[in-house]
Enzyme design. Sequence first.
Site, PDB file in Angstrom:
ATOM      1  CE  LYS A  73      47.633  67.410  -4.749  1.00 24.79           C
ATOM      2  NZ  LYS A  73      47.959  68.750  -4.422  1.00 24.79           N
ATOM      3  CB  SER A 111      50.823  67.757  -2.257  1.00 25.01           C
ATOM      4  OG  SER A 111      49.991  68.927  -2.768  1.00 25.01           O
ATOM      5  CB  SER A 171      50.975  71.424  -4.060  1.00 25.43           C
ATOM      6  OG  SER A 171      51.260  71.464  -2.696  1.00 25.43           O
TER       7      SER A 171
END
Length: 593
Positions: A129, A204, A228
């Site tokens: 990420k 996310s 997320s």
Amino acid sequence: MWPFSAWAETKLITDTITSKRNERSEAIARGLKLANASEAASIEDDYQYLTASAAHIASQVRSKQWTAKRVMEGYVRSAARAHARTNCLTEVMFVQALDEADRLDDFIKTASNEELDKKLLLGVPASVKDHLDYKGVDNSRGFVRYSNHPSQEDSAVVDVLREAGAIVFCKTNVPQTMLAFECSNPVFGKTVNPYSPDHTCGGSSGGEAAMLALDGSAIGIGSDIGGSLRIPAAYCGCYSIKPVAGRFPTRGSQGVVPGYEAIKTTLGPMGRTVEDVALCMKVFADVSTRLSPHILNLLPMPYRDVELPTKLRIGYFTEDGLIPASPACERAVLTAVEAARNAGHECIPITLPDPIRALEIFQALSSSDAYRTLTSHLYAREAREPALFLPIFGARIPAWLRKTASWILSKFLDERTFARVIAASGEKKTALVWKWQHERDEYGRKVKEYLWKELQLDTVICPVQASPAVSHGATKRLSPLALGTIYWNVVDSTVGVIPMTRVDAELDALSVSQKKEKLAKAGSHLLAKEYYDLVYDPVAMQGLPVGVQVVGPAWHEEKVLKMMGVLDEELVKKNGRAFGPGLGSQFERWKGE
């Protein structure tokens, strides 16, 4: 702001976005050129690498059947295709990764079997990420302000992956502020669902999920504070686990509200099989004892081999008290329950105690500074993503107006649930924050005692949220859909996600009478009407993945992964493998391109 200053800031924003996107395109092109220049390069031959699990890749590289370089070439091409389809990449380290693969192959030639056996992810292409530091590349998190400021060192995550033999070759997209379950920011743009460009990939950790779903990477690392990891995994048909905070090293993981611990963020693995997620979890757990003395809040807890009871006691539910689950998500839970019963396990329906309380607590704590720190990273003229509208609006209206709105919602619109959440929002003094943190602890204690002591459950199966992947922009007014995942952050539980089925336009259709029933039992009629009138469309959602959550007590990651394996194995027995390596990449479609 003076006119000249406004013009200068606008130009800075525009120039930064243009340069970052050009930089990304050029890095992809350079990597592809290098990968395609290899004499061994063959798109058809890539298929064996893309359809292999991370565990199998490591085994083949360890036994010298495959080379790390050849595997990486295949994944560079696949990652570029995944990005072309979904816009999932941010920072691209293809050239560095191919060079690293060469060095790894040189090491393998002379290494002993003992040295090779220690590297559980040997030659495995890995993505991370965007908020995780990788030395020499930006950690912008989609903010203009942090673009063109390369990280000075690698995060602990990158260090551990590299030590295990993995090769981190790209970073993936996130939503602006990382407090949304869509995936868009002004710097890198919008990431779309790999199965439908009209729907979001989730957030996310959305770029990670899109990347994995299309076999652009073999393993990934994301993070979770309210869903997320789990929402993107469910939206894109991947596997993941949200460990409790303390099992993954967080050094070099850059958040947007430094010091915020009222709801703890945790890192976790994402993958294309349960086996791969468990392998990645083991890699990080097994170094925890060595790393914990010098990494803050890392618990020294090596991976444990666990044995499940012959007959598991499983609780399940389909409603979270806010928006009734869509037919697709309800069917996913019941499919999982059927699989568990077929495997000989006991499944009992349960009702969570006042689930709206968890949303109240989350909103109260996360909005305690009215999201001012969260938005302080934005330039005044930097575009704001629509998903931020509802939580920020509720937190920043004057207290008297918020109280009045809550009273009107409750007394005149029969919106008691929505009223409670609105009332909990807003800026707070320290003593009130402490009060809400105490409420969090008391609520978590009651839920844990109810599930694991009173009911004596081994696990809970439930929807990830009420909906499959929503259309872009839907979260502007429907961010409370995340209650399904937020709940387990507030209660601080270990939670895995497995893909269970896909939306079927016929099976998941909703008649007029069924819709009326859904609206009648909604905790929030306003939100449910918004969802069922404007968002839920099983025809448009046809084929989108639908996952379920598999919940266990805190610190029981190994047990949860085993239970995920039980469900997954039973599904494969009945229907064959519908999700996994090679099943999302649509290799046949690309083979001739």
